[in-house]
Design an enzyme around this catalytic site. Structure first.
Site, mmCIF file in Angstrom:
data_model
loop_
_atom_site.group_PDB
_atom_site.id
_atom_site.type_symbol
_atom_site.label_atom_id
_atom_site.label_comp_id
_atom_site.label_asym_id
_atom_site.label_seq_id
_atom_site.Cartn_x
_atom_site.Cartn_y
_atom_site.Cartn_z
ATOM 1 N N GLY A 264 26.596 -19.619 -39.742
ATOM 2 C CA GLY A 264 26.564 -19.713 -38.286
ATOM 3 C C GLY A 264 27.296 -18.556 -37.627
ATOM 4 O O GLY A 264 26.770 -17.893 -36.743
ATOM 5 N N ASN A 268 36.267 -13.212 -38.151
ATOM 6 C CA ASN A 268 37.018 -11.979 -38.380
ATOM 7 C C ASN A 268 37.992 -11.724 -37.230
ATOM 8 O O ASN A 268 37.631 -11.858 -36.067
ATOM 9 C CB ASN A 268 36.055 -10.797 -38.480
ATOM 10 C CG ASN A 268 34.848 -11.124 -39.318
ATOM 11 O OD1 ASN A 268 34.979 -11.442 -40.488
ATOM 12 N ND2 ASN A 268 33.666 -11.106 -38.705
ATOM 13 N N GLU A 301 34.960 -20.612 -33.905
ATOM 14 C CA GLU A 301 35.423 -19.303 -34.403
ATOM 15 C C GLU A 301 36.678 -18.873 -33.659
ATOM 16 O O GLU A 301 37.609 -18.320 -34.249
ATOM 17 C CB GLU A 301 34.329 -18.245 -34.285
ATOM 18 C CG GLU A 301 33.009 -18.603 -34.964
ATOM 19 C CD GLU A 301 33.132 -19.117 -36.388
ATOM 20 O OE1 GLU A 301 34.062 -18.688 -37.097
ATOM 21 O OE2 GLU A 301 32.309 -19.965 -36.785
HETATM 22 N N1 PHE Z 1 34.229 -19.161 -41.957
HETATM 23 C C1 PHE Z 1 32.983 -19.342 -41.254
HETATM 24 C C2 PHE Z 1 33.191 -20.529 -40.319
HETATM 25 O O1 PHE Z 1 33.095 -21.648 -40.657
HETATM 26 C C3 PHE Z 1 31.797 -19.660 -42.101
HETATM 27 C C4 PHE Z 1 31.362 -18.590 -43.029
HETATM 28 C C5 PHE Z 1 31.675 -18.686 -44.361
HETATM 29 C C6 PHE Z 1 30.643 -17.527 -42.570
HETATM 30 C C7 PHE Z 1 31.259 -17.716 -45.250
HETATM 31 C C8 PHE Z 1 30.210 -16.583 -43.440
HETATM 32 C C9 PHE Z 1 30.515 -16.667 -44.787
HETATM 33 O O2 PHE Z 1 33.584 -20.400 -39.248
HETATM 34 ZN ZN ZN Z 2 35.040 -22.251 -39.824
#
Ligand code: PHE
Ligand code: ZN
Length: 891
Positions: A264, A268, A301
């Site tokens: 989704g 970062n 996010e």
């Molecule tokens: N960490 C992201 C989320 O849940 C999900 C994600 C995991 C995106 C691995 C890309 C790769 O917000």
């Molecule tokens: Zn997440």
């Protein structure tokens, strides 16, 4: 694809790294065919680690050209893709590594890749090692400074994490930009973007007085679809300050949309990268559900900035530390924005429906794993409904046990204790408990943490007994868990059971337990922590109906033995909207499951139909809530209630029920359609979207009814509405009503829809998905899916497009997928194998469509096993898919 088969990684094997990387200076010369990466790291030994260990840097698919230590060349070796260095200085040193990679060949979309002519990265979980050699693990946190160089015309926008400190022109039509991120972060939060993009931006002032620049970057034609994402971001910043006192720690916060993305979105630091699906929306192209999805993913996010980035995971087994908590936070965010109690309940019902649809089956199948897993082969396979959605339920139960304010205190303590650290799920639970001494959570903390360690959905049963002489009501609660892979037996969970008692006239009775001086309100939370517990309520003049597990206070399967009459009582009177909805679903389930199990034709009885009519015509219930009550449990949910599953039988019975509701409530549906028109400009708020949802449901039932009467009026009106609609929710609702009632007008409508939106990728995804999830009708839907594979717009390389057809068929359309001739399984196996050569992560997701094959009746079961075995027999399979099919075939 990686070579060889990868080992099982175990949580208990965690050790601290032998070295730390404190800071890193990266420079990129971006070129689609060959990008040069120069990586200068400040490295030091970890005094706490066993001495004498070599430095092992992770790498994958890299061309290594140079290794320097403090500017001198050194000897090194590459072992299992790792760069291994020995005899390193005792004192901190600089390590420079030069590598090249080929972004345009990266079809896995992990690491540095190209999409739509630009460069993008995805590093979680282990993608950074595909960009450069590094200690690619979340407990190694470094400050990053990043220089990007690229062609100025093709890539006018150059972005990375943190703050822009320098930019300028270079020779040969190139330019550069230098970014510095002052916050130490693990490599999985690194990002860069180099592309031809435009942005919507807005300055905001936080409660603290600090100014921030918010930006949403998209391709030139998409700027008119960024308003909702920006508004959601502004709301998210304000919400985290107001509810948890957490403010934005960066001058600049950027969101970038990319159309090729496996998930989704990604959190970062300061540079969130999003699947276009969760950014782009305008009324003409996006539905109410899309608007809601954007709000929650933008929130999600953003909330990771604290729960994930400032405080991150020690290792990937702790993934739910950030994901479960952040899903909980985004759910609370959307509920708080929804405001009215009814709209909050609607959101809760939707979240529970998702949990039951995805997580419960996962917890009952071959991929069952604890919220904090004990082992994995491929971490990408553990971004699951269990880690995310059950993880969120675990956090929600903590809040239920300590109260909303207590939970906010716990969050504050968690941040105080662990800001800047990489920690574990235990650390989180400890902080919430420590901030709430004496609470049920603190008292039962060790047992509560079994939620992190034990897989499987607990089964709770409840039995009540009324004693007229003593005026008491005795409630017996008990719990047990079924075996799951690697866990033959379970210990009791700590289960908060929010409950109330409803009297014969629908009144909410004061709750007084034996031994208490006076009643304490009309709702309370019982904490079931032993295998069985008894509660005796006193002072009751008549037998009450228990309303248990209000708001779905724990992720369990409840068996309460309530009769139809009692369920009708709850449907009419329960003050808890969740349980009111649940009572309606249970009434429908009883009827559907009875007919499915008994093999007899379904007949919806008058009391049930009248109850549905009463809800539909109710003067004060909200349309959004009515729509949820009047939607029958899905075929997938029905399947989960059965010991042995015949998908065709389920489909026949559920379609019969839909048809009977269509006919018996014909006039009511006409009324509902007319009475819930939304006039004026489009707004995705809960009230108007609820009205649209109910009007669309009515239209679906009216077209379904017309498919029997052959009366052309409603299909005609629906086609007209499809043409005249001023927003996508109404247009797609009308199109779906035509398609799912097999109306003759469905074909011209589909054709017209495609022509209207041929240049809108996200809408063309809807066009594929609608056809692939259409109600099966003599195999026509499956045949259409096969034909769509060779449609010029179809592609396996774009994840959204691949999912729009394959996921819609294999996961969302059981009756089209599970065929007695096994053609669905052949389709599945072929696609998994094709996709695996392109994008193993995506292939492994699709592979999971067969998770529940052991529940199937014959002939499905044998055919399913054969298809899975065919995939498993392929020699050159990715670890991702191999792990899934191996688990599926294990006994
Ligand atoms: N960490 C992201 C989320 O849940 C999900 C994600 C995991 C995106 C691995 C890309 C790769 O917000
Ligand atoms: Zn997440």
């Amino acid at each position: 694809m990686r070579e060889g088969s990868s080992p099982l990684i175990r949580r208990e094997d965690y050790t601290a790294p032998a070295y730390w990387i404190r800071s890193v200076d990266l420079s990129f010369d971006l070129d689609p065919a060959k990008t040069l990466v120069v990586n200068r790291m400040q490295v030091e030994r970890n005094p706490a680690a066993a001495p004498g260990q070599p430095l092992r840097l992770d790498g994958e698919n890299l061309n290594l050209t140079r290794v320097l230590v403090d500017g001198e060349s050194v000897s090194f070796r590459v072992e299992h893709q790792q760069l291994v260095l020995e005899n390193l200085p005792e004192a901190p040193f600089t390590l420079e590594v030069r590598t090249t990679c080929a972004p345009e060949k990266n079809t896995q979309l992990s690491g540095l890749y190209t999409s739509g002519g630009g460069f993008f990265t995805q590093c979680e979980a282990e993608g950074f090692r595909r960009i450069t050699y590094f200690l690619d693990r979340p407990d190694v946190m470094a400050t990053f400074s990043v220089t990007l160089r690229a062609d100025a015309t093709k890539y006018p926008v150059l972005l990375s994490n943190g703050n822009l400190v320098e930019q300028g022109r270079l020779e040969g039509g190139r330019h550069y930009a230098k970014w510095v991120d002052p916050h130490p972060k693990p490599s999985y939060l690194f990002a860069l973007v180099a592309a031809n993009l435009v942005c919507r931006e807005q300055k905001i002032r936080a409660r603290s007085g600090r100014e921030h620049l918010l930006q949403v970057y998209v391709r030139a034609g998409d700027l008119d679809k960024t308003e909702h994402a920006m508004n959601s971001l502004i709301a998210a910043v304000a919400w985290d300050e107001a509810r948890f006192g957490l403010s934005l720690d960066l001058d600049r916060f950027m969101i970038v949309a990319v159309s090729d993305f496996n998930m989704g979105a990604m959190e970062n630091k300061g540079l969130n990268i999003f699947n276009t699906k969760y950014v782009l929306a305008n009324p003409a192209t996006a539905t109410d559900a899309d608007y809601a999805g954007i709000e929650s993913v933008v929130g999600h996010e953003y909330f990771h900035n604290w729960t994930g980035n400032r405080i991150t995971c020690r290792d990937w087994f702790q993934l739910s530390l950030k994901e479960g908590l952040t899903v909980f936070r985004d759910q609370e965010f959307s509920q708080d924005l929804a405001q009215s109690p009814s709209a909050r309940a609607v959101k809760r019902i939707e979240d529970v429906r998702t949990l039951r649809q995805h997580q419960f089956p996962e917890d009952a199948g071959p991929m069952a794993h604890p919220v904090r897993p004990d082992s994995y082969v491929e971490i990408n396979n553990f971004y699951t409904a269990t880690v995310y959605d059950k993880g969120a339920e675990v956090v929600r139960m903590m809040q239920t046990l300590v109260g909303r304010e207590g939970f906010a205190r716990g969050m504050t303590l968690y941040v105080q204790r662990h800001d800047g650290q990489a920690v574990t799920c235990d650390d989180f639970a400890q902080a919430i408990a420590d901030a709430n001494p004496g609470s049920a959570l603190a008292t039962h903390l060790d047992a509560f943490k079994r939620w992190y360690g034990q897989a499987g959905t607990p089964r709770v049963s409840a039995r009540g007994h009324y004693n007229a002489d003593a005026r008491t009501y005795t409630l017996d609660l008990s719990q047990h868990g079924l075996p799951s892979p690697g866990q033959p037996s379970k210990q009791p969970w700590v289960i908060p059971v929010a409950m109330g008692l409803i009297g014969p006239r629908g009144e909410h009775l004061p709750l007084q337990l034996v031994g208490e001086d006076a009643p304490v309100g009309t709702e309370r939370v019982l904490v079931l922590h032993e295998e069985r517990q008894r509660y005796e309520f006193v002072g009751l003049d008549a037998p009450p109906v228990p309303s248990l597990l209000r708001g779905f206070s724990a992720p369990v399967l409840l068996e309460d033995g309530l009769s139809d009459a009692e369920l009708l009582h709850l449907l009419t009177h329960d003050a808890d909207a969740f349980n009111r909805w649940e009572a309606g679903q249970r009434l429908a389930l009883n009827r559907l499951l009875g007919a499915i199990r008994g093999g007899q034709a379904l007949h919806l009885d008058a009391p049930f139909v009248e109850a549905m009519r009463t809800v539909l015509r109710h003067p004060t219930l909200d349309p959004a809530f009515k729509e949820l009550v009047l939607t029958l449990p899905s075929e997938g949910y029905l399947a989960e209630q059965l010991e042995e599953v015949d998908p065709q039988r389920i489909h026949t019975v559920r379609e019969a029920a839909r048809l009977q509701l269509a006919q018996a409530l014909h006039h009511d549906w006409e009324w509902a359609f007319e009475a819930h028109q939304v006039r004026g400009g489009y707004s995705p708020d809960p009230v108007s979207s609820g009205r649209r949802a109910l009007a669309n449901l009515a239209l679906a039932y009216l077209c379904l009814g017309a498919s029997v009467t052959r009366d052309p009026v409603w299909p005609g009106r629906t086609y007209q509405r499809f043409k005249d609609a001023t927003n996508m929710t109404d247009r797609l609702g009308a199109l779906s009503a035509l398609v799912n009632s097999h109306a003759e007008l469905a074909a011209p409508a589909l054709e017209r829809f495609h022509a209207m939106f041929r240049d809108e990728a996200l809408v063309i995804d809807k066009w594929f998905a609608l056809q692939a999830s259409a109600s099966e009708n003599d195999g026509r839907v499956f045949a259409r899916c096969r034909a769509l594979l060779s449609h010029p717009d179809f592609s396996l390389r774009n994840p959204n497009r691949a999912r729009s057809l394959i996921t819609a068929l294999c996961f969302m359309n059981p009756a089209a997928f599970h065929r007695t001739d096994a053609a669905g399984y052949v389709f599945w196996a072929d696609r998994v194998l094709e996709l695996d050569a392109i994008n193993p992560q995506l292939a492994a997701r699709v592979a999971r469509a067969m998770d529940r094959w052991k529940q199937l009746a014959e002939p499905y079961r044998s055919a399913a096993r054969e298809a899975i075995a065919r995939v498993a027999a392929r020699a050159e399979l990715s670890n991702d898919v191999r792990e899934i099919v191996t688990r599926a075939l294990a006994d």
